[in-house]
Design a protein around this motif. Structure first.
Motif, PDB file in Angstrom:
ATOM      1  N   LYS A 304       2.412   7.528 -12.009  1.00 51.37           N
ATOM      2  CA  LYS A 304       2.061   7.920 -10.635  1.00 51.37           C
ATOM      3  C   LYS A 304       0.562   7.787 -10.390  1.00 51.37           C
ATOM      4  O   LYS A 304       0.137   7.368  -9.312  1.00 51.37           O
ATOM      5  CB  LYS A 304       2.519   9.353 -10.363  1.00 51.37           C
ATOM      6  CG  LYS A 304       2.293   9.792  -8.920  1.00 51.37           C
ATOM      7  CD  LYS A 304       3.079  11.034  -8.574  1.00 51.37           C
ATOM      8  CE  LYS A 304       2.518  12.272  -9.194  1.00 51.37           C
ATOM      9  NZ  LYS A 304       3.200  13.501  -8.732  1.00 51.37           N
ATOM     10  N   PHE A 307      -0.309   4.120  -9.625  1.00 47.59           N
ATOM     11  CA  PHE A 307       0.077   3.754  -8.261  1.00 47.59           C
ATOM     12  C   PHE A 307      -0.859   4.400  -7.236  1.00 47.59           C
ATOM     13  O   PHE A 307      -1.277   3.758  -6.272  1.00 47.59           O
ATOM     14  CB  PHE A 307       1.518   4.171  -7.992  1.00 47.59           C
ATOM     15  CG  PHE A 307       2.544   3.291  -8.660  1.00 47.59           C
ATOM     16  CD1 PHE A 307       2.605   1.935  -8.377  1.00 47.59           C
ATOM     17  CD2 PHE A 307       3.443   3.804  -9.571  1.00 47.59           C
ATOM     18  CE1 PHE A 307       3.545   1.114  -8.982  1.00 47.59           C
ATOM     19  CE2 PHE A 307       4.385   3.003 -10.189  1.00 47.59           C
ATOM     20  CZ  PHE A 307       4.438   1.650  -9.889  1.00 47.59           C
ATOM     21  N   ASN A 308      -1.173   5.677  -7.455  1.00 48.40           N
ATOM     22  CA  ASN A 308      -2.050   6.390  -6.515  1.00 48.40           C
ATOM     23  C   ASN A 308      -3.408   5.697  -6.392  1.00 48.40           C
ATOM     24  O   ASN A 308      -3.953   5.536  -5.294  1.00 48.40           O
ATOM     25  CB  ASN A 308      -2.260   7.837  -6.971  1.00 48.40           C
ATOM     26  CG  ASN A 308      -1.034   8.697  -6.776  1.00 48.40           C
ATOM     27  OD1 ASN A 308       0.030   8.212  -6.392  1.00 48.40           O
ATOM     28  ND2 ASN A 308      -1.152   9.977  -7.044  1.00 48.40           N
ATOM     29  N   SER A 309      -3.957   5.279  -7.542  1.00 50.10           N
ATOM     30  CA  SER A 309      -5.272   4.626  -7.550  1.00 50.10           C
ATOM     31  C   SER A 309      -5.237   3.318  -6.775  1.00 50.10           C
ATOM     32  O   SER A 309      -6.131   3.028  -5.975  1.00 50.10           O
ATOM     33  CB  SER A 309      -5.713   4.350  -8.995  1.00 50.10           C
ATOM     34  OG  SER A 309      -5.800   5.543  -9.731  1.00 50.10           O
ATOM     35  N   ILE A 311      -3.029   2.341  -4.502  1.00 53.30           N
ATOM     36  CA  ILE A 311      -2.785   2.609  -3.075  1.00 53.30           C
ATOM     37  C   ILE A 311      -4.084   3.019  -2.383  1.00 53.30           C
ATOM     38  O   ILE A 311      -4.399   2.558  -1.284  1.00 53.30           O
ATOM     39  CB  ILE A 311      -1.695   3.687  -2.902  1.00 53.30           C
ATOM     40  CG1 ILE A 311      -0.315   3.088  -3.223  1.00 53.30           C
ATOM     41  CG2 ILE A 311      -1.698   4.268  -1.486  1.00 53.30           C
ATOM     42  CD1 ILE A 311       0.801   4.100  -3.306  1.00 53.30           C
ATOM     43  N   PHE A 312      -4.854   3.878  -3.049  1.00 43.29           N
ATOM     44  CA  PHE A 312      -6.132   4.329  -2.482  1.00 43.29           C
ATOM     45  C   PHE A 312      -7.067   3.142  -2.248  1.00 43.29           C
ATOM     46  O   PHE A 312      -7.683   3.021  -1.187  1.00 43.29           O
ATOM     47  CB  PHE A 312      -6.784   5.347  -3.422  1.00 43.29           C
ATOM     48  CG  PHE A 312      -8.154   5.787  -2.980  1.00 43.29           C
ATOM     49  CD1 PHE A 312      -8.292   6.746  -2.002  1.00 43.29           C
ATOM     50  CD2 PHE A 312      -9.303   5.226  -3.532  1.00 43.29           C
ATOM     51  CE1 PHE A 312      -9.567   7.150  -1.578  1.00 43.29           C
ATOM     52  CE2 PHE A 312     -10.564   5.613  -3.115  1.00 43.29           C
ATOM     53  CZ  PHE A 312     -10.687   6.584  -2.137  1.00 43.29           C
ATOM     54  N   ALA A 323      -0.442  -1.743   0.399  1.00 42.30           N
ATOM     55  CA  ALA A 323      -0.385  -0.390  -0.173  1.00 42.30           C
ATOM     56  C   ALA A 323       0.996   0.218   0.022  1.00 42.30           C
ATOM     57  O   ALA A 323       1.536   0.877  -0.880  1.00 42.30           O
ATOM     58  CB  ALA A 323      -1.452   0.498   0.475  1.00 42.30           C
ATOM     59  N   LEU A 327       3.995   1.691  -2.583  1.00 44.08           N
ATOM     60  CA  LEU A 327       4.767   2.934  -2.410  1.00 44.08           C
ATOM     61  C   LEU A 327       6.250   2.665  -2.610  1.00 44.08           C
ATOM     62  O   LEU A 327       6.951   3.430  -3.279  1.00 44.08           O
ATOM     63  CB  LEU A 327       4.521   3.517  -1.012  1.00 44.08           C
ATOM     64  CG  LEU A 327       5.399   4.717  -0.625  1.00 44.08           C
ATOM     65  CD1 LEU A 327       5.016   5.941  -1.444  1.00 44.08           C
ATOM     66  CD2 LEU A 327       5.278   5.031   0.863  1.00 44.08           C
ATOM     67  N   PRO A 339       6.475   9.943  -5.210  1.00 39.04           N
ATOM     68  CA  PRO A 339       5.153   9.989  -4.564  1.00 39.04           C
ATOM     69  C   PRO A 339       4.876  11.382  -4.012  1.00 39.04           C
ATOM     70  O   PRO A 339       5.795  12.074  -3.568  1.00 39.04           O
ATOM     71  CB  PRO A 339       5.268   8.949  -3.444  1.00 39.04           C
ATOM     72  CG  PRO A 339       6.723   8.760  -3.219  1.00 39.04           C
ATOM     73  CD  PRO A 339       7.405   9.039  -4.510  1.00 39.04           C
ATOM     74  N   VAL A 343      -0.507  10.699  -1.805  1.00 39.48           N
ATOM     75  CA  VAL A 343      -0.194   9.284  -1.580  1.00 39.48           C
ATOM     76  C   VAL A 343       0.169   9.051  -0.117  1.00 39.48           C
ATOM     77  O   VAL A 343      -0.335   8.121   0.531  1.00 39.48           O
ATOM     78  CB  VAL A 343       0.980   8.835  -2.482  1.00 39.48           C
ATOM     79  CG1 VAL A 343       1.415   7.419  -2.135  1.00 39.48           C
ATOM     80  CG2 VAL A 343       0.577   8.897  -3.940  1.00 39.48           C
ATOM     81  N   TYR A 344       1.066   9.887   0.400  1.00 38.97           N
ATOM     82  CA  TYR A 344       1.486   9.723   1.794  1.00 38.97           C
ATOM     83  C   TYR A 344       0.309   9.911   2.746  1.00 38.97           C
ATOM     84  O   TYR A 344       0.153   9.155   3.717  1.00 38.97           O
ATOM     85  CB  TYR A 344       2.603  10.714   2.128  1.00 38.97           C
ATOM     86  CG  TYR A 344       3.978  10.221   1.751  1.00 38.97           C
ATOM     87  CD1 TYR A 344       4.623   9.235   2.505  1.00 38.97           C
ATOM     88  CD2 TYR A 344       4.638  10.713   0.635  1.00 38.97           C
ATOM     89  CE1 TYR A 344       5.884   8.778   2.155  1.00 38.97           C
ATOM     90  CE2 TYR A 344       5.904  10.260   0.276  1.00 38.97           C
ATOM     91  CZ  TYR A 344       6.517   9.287   1.045  1.00 38.97           C
ATOM     92  OH  TYR A 344       7.752   8.821   0.705  1.00 38.97           O
ATOM     93  N   THR A 346      -2.855   9.389   2.137  1.00 41.72           N
ATOM     94  CA  THR A 346      -3.729   8.210   2.009  1.00 41.72           C
ATOM     95  C   THR A 346      -3.207   7.061   2.859  1.00 41.72           C
ATOM     96  O   THR A 346      -3.968   6.394   3.576  1.00 41.72           O
ATOM     97  CB  THR A 346      -3.818   7.772   0.531  1.00 41.72           C
ATOM     98  OG1 THR A 346      -4.315   8.862  -0.257  1.00 41.72           O
ATOM     99  CG2 THR A 346      -4.740   6.580   0.369  1.00 41.72           C
TER     100      THR A 346
END
Length: 731
Positions: A304, A307-309, A311-312, A323, A327, A339, A343-344, A346
């Motif tokens: 996670k 993925f978060n990095s 997406i950011f 991005a 997700l 997620p 995440v959402y 962002t």
């Protein structure tokens, strides 16, 4: 995120599997023999009586059988009794608990019980005894640490002989914030041929990496301990990689990853996630993609955090659609990864910033379906996005929902809404919200005031804006570049160029340096009044100061040249941009559109077509305005085949023709007596709700009237009145 994964709480390796390195018997010192004080005859009798009593107590409470000895029992007696019962671990603990109720145990007693508990494979008790001592106030002085360490060494040989006791002491020193003590213990134990375990050393590395100041010392510790016999593992390297990334030394961290794999260590998902996050923080998207591919080749699944990095980063560089694909990969291809709210939020913020509020709303609704509750940050991001597209009443409704749900409404939420009202020209409502937030005890920040100043300036209320700036300064808030730029823009908009130049000088005095926006705004003002010489001077000043112009800056100049018929200068500017384009200033569709529009006005379609070909040759994609300029130009020149070809091309690409484009095509077909084509375009235009001009309406009214279509004629007449094209008195 990485620190929470690799920052160990209290880690106790299994003593049976723990391997302790030795520096060799020749160089290692022997642990001292334990030689306690000898008991007197009277002491011996008391010790014998107590020992016999507790061994024969059966099921009687120890408090009852030892009641007669409470006043006479000292620490020495306790130790002498322990010598006879040290192999009966449960009895030792029971006796120690009783003793602590009546006496504060000496340091020697505490160390003996610690040694016995570790030897009995009960490290938890040892940990609690050490931690209890070192968590007391004012025990971090050098003397208590040295004394404790020496007592632990002194009691080691006869009371436990399990080197794991020093690991526990080491870890406690790290946890209670005495890393220097832990390092001294490490070096002290080397004298006795014992190397502190890698798990404990990892604990020290992790602790040091938590703080940016101590983080700098971690690489030195890593190298030093390696040379002294610590066999670092994957976790150790992960901590080091995290530490280097935290210090923005991402390439060094990446190099360490390569080195660890060359040395035979296995990298894991945490290793790659940490490196990927590091590159995401510095915006190296291409490297991130390569690392993701490496993970896939090695069979490592992104977690996670990975993925978060990504997406950011994608949202930060404007690739919000990409991005969102990440997700979906999280939720479908990796079923075990759910997620979270961050995440959402962002993604919602990313879509909001690009003006795609529909996509932001879909994600907002998806959060609710997944029982992920949005917080005030999520709401603020959505409110800001809605304000960007001018739907202020909708943004305010969402703001009211927040308050009704008793959510936190902070200065950022208010500022987003105030900015929306200001951009929409509703200054009264913006100030009403400003007053409301002050009444709630919230302090307006620089962003709030800048929005209000910008709104006032756009309405020409420069004096009021200046008063607001004084209020801002009186509250200790410093004017930033955005505040000054709002004032410069307002002054230029209403023709006060001299005042704007003076304000730019004031900025320099206040040590707020004018930026590209400041210069571009002033250049635009000079261009609009036809002073191209001053506009050029500002460009030269920009370049001299090392302030990088943008394509907008050059488009401002291009617009000035075109407005005043200086097309040769415009073409020279375009050539110069193309020559310098390799350095990052490439002309865009707007640049070409400005030139083409002026050549169309001159009815020089040959020159227009050449510029268009050049535009396509440089890989610049035409936009709606490009097609609008070309279609209208060709229609005016009666090149209807070319105009019709361009119309079909733009429709295929998903662009919509403008009202002016429709009017031009219809009139062009009428002039060429292609009435069926003209009628088809007129009908299409009306279906889309677009309003044709008076000349077009009159033509079709006359045509239908002469053809006897009275009903359609009246319908068109009503349409003209309804659309405000004519007044009822004109009919």
């Amino acid at each position: 995120m990485v620190s929470s994964v690799i920052s160990l709480p209290f880690v106790i390796p299994n003593p049976s599997t723990r391997k302790y390195s030795s520096l060799g018997s020749a160089s290692a010192r022997h642990f001292p023999d334990y030689s306690p004080k000898k008991p007197t005859i009277k002491d011996s009798e008391l010790v014998y009586t107590i020992s016999t009593t507790i061994k024969q107590r059966h099921f009687e409470p120890i408090e009852r059988i030892l009641k007669p000895f409470e006043s006479r029992l000292r620490s020495d007696h306790f130790i002498w009794v322990l010598m006879g019962i040290k192999n009966e671990y449960t009895l030792v603990l029971t006796f120690f608990d009783w003793f602590c109720l009546h006496r504060a145990p000496s340091l020697e007693v505490r160390c003996i019980i610690i040694q016995i508990s570790v030897a009995a494979k009960d490290p938890k008790v040892a940990y609690e005894l050490i931690h209890d001592f070192w968590s007391k106030p004012n025990v971090d002085a050098t003397l208590p640490f040295t004394l404790f360490m020496e007592k632990l060494i002194y009691t080691y040989k006869d009371w436990g002989s399990n080197p794991h006791v020093f690991d526990i002491f080491f870890q406690v020193l790290v946890e209670v914030g005495i890393p220097d003590g832990a390092k001294k213990l490490f070096h002290k134990m080397l004298n006795y041929g014992v190397v502190i375990s890698v798990n404990s050393c990892n604990h020290l590395l992790s602790h040091l990496s938590q703080n940016i100041d101590t983080c700098k010392t971690t690489p030195r510790i890593f190298t030093e301990f390696l040379e002294l016999g610590v066999k670092w593992n994957t976790v150790s390297h992960n901590i080091m990689i995290h530490c280097l990334c935290r210090m923005k030394k991402v390439k060094e961290a990446h190099n360490l990853l390569i080195q660890m794999e060359m040395r035979g260590y296995f990298s894991d998902a945490i290793t790659y996630s940490t490196i990927i996050n590091g590159y995401c923080q510095i915006g190296e998207y291409n490297v991130v993609l390569k690392l993701m591919e490496e993970m896939q080749i090695k069979g490592l699944k992104p977690n996670k955090f990975t993925f978060n990095s990504v997406i950011f980063l994608l949202c930060k560089i404007g690739k919000v659609l990409d991005a969102e694909k990440i997700l979906r990969e999280m939720t479908w291809q990796n079923q075990n990864i759910v997620p979270d709210k961050v995440v959402y939020t962002t993604l919602i913020d990313g879509f909001s910033k690009t003006g795609n509020v529909t996509a932001a709303y879909k994600l907002f609704d998806e959060m609710h379906r997944r029982n992920i509750l949005p917080d005030y940050i999520t709401y603020t991001a959505l409110i800001s996005g809605i304000c960007r597209i001018g739907k202020i009443s909708e943004a305010y409704d969402l703001f009211v929902k927040m308050r009704n749900r008793e959510m936190v409404v902070d200065e950022y939420t208010y500022s987003a809404l105030i900015d929306g009202y200001c951009k929409n020209g509703e200054i009264k409502e913006a100030f009403s919200l400003h007053n409301e937030m002050v009444q709630m005890g919230l302090t307006p920040n620089v962003v709030t005031y800048t929005s209000l100043v910008d709104g006032l300036c756009k309405q020409g209320e420069i004096d009021t804006a200046n008063e607001l700036l004084k209020e801002m300064c009186s509250k200790g808030l410093e004017l930033n570049i955005h505040t000054y730029n709002s004032l410069v823009n307002g002054l230029c908009k209403f023709g006060h160029i001299t005042k704007a130049i003076k304000l730019m000088e004031d900025m320099k005095v206040a040590e707020v340096h004018p930026d590209t926006y400041t210069y571009t705004t002033l250049m635009d003002a000079y261009c609009k009044v036809g002073d191209m010489v001053k506009a050029h001077e500002l460009l030269r000043e920009m370049l001299k100061k090392g302030i990088q112009p943008t394509v907008v800056t050059f488009n401002v100049l291009m617009n000035g040249f075109c407005m005043y018929g200086m097309l040769e200068d415009g073409e020279k500017l375009l050539t110069w941009m193309l020559e310098k384009g390799k350095n990052g200033i490439m002309p865009n569709a707007t640049t070409y559109n400005l030139l083409m529009k002026q050549y169309c006005i001159r009815n020089d379609m040959h020159a227009t077509s050449e510029i268009y070909k050049g535009m396509l040759g440089k890989g610049v994609s035409p936009n709606t305005n490009t097609y609008d300029v070309l279609i209208r130009g060709h229609c005016k020149a009666r090149n209807m085949k070319e105009a019709w070809f361009l119309y079909k091309e733009m429709v295929e690409k998903g662009y919509d023709l403008t009202v002016n484009g429709y009017n031009a095509l219809i009139k062009g077909f009428i002039k060429r007596k292609k009435y069926l084509e003209a009628k088809s375009m007129f009908d299409e235009m009306r279906k889309k709700g677009l309003v044709a001009n008076r000349e077009v309406y009159n033509f079709f009214m006359d045509m239908n009237y002469h053809e006897g279509n009275l009903d359609l004629t009246l319908e068109l007449c009503d349409g003209m009145i309804e659309k405000g094209i004519v007044d009822k008195t004109d009919v």
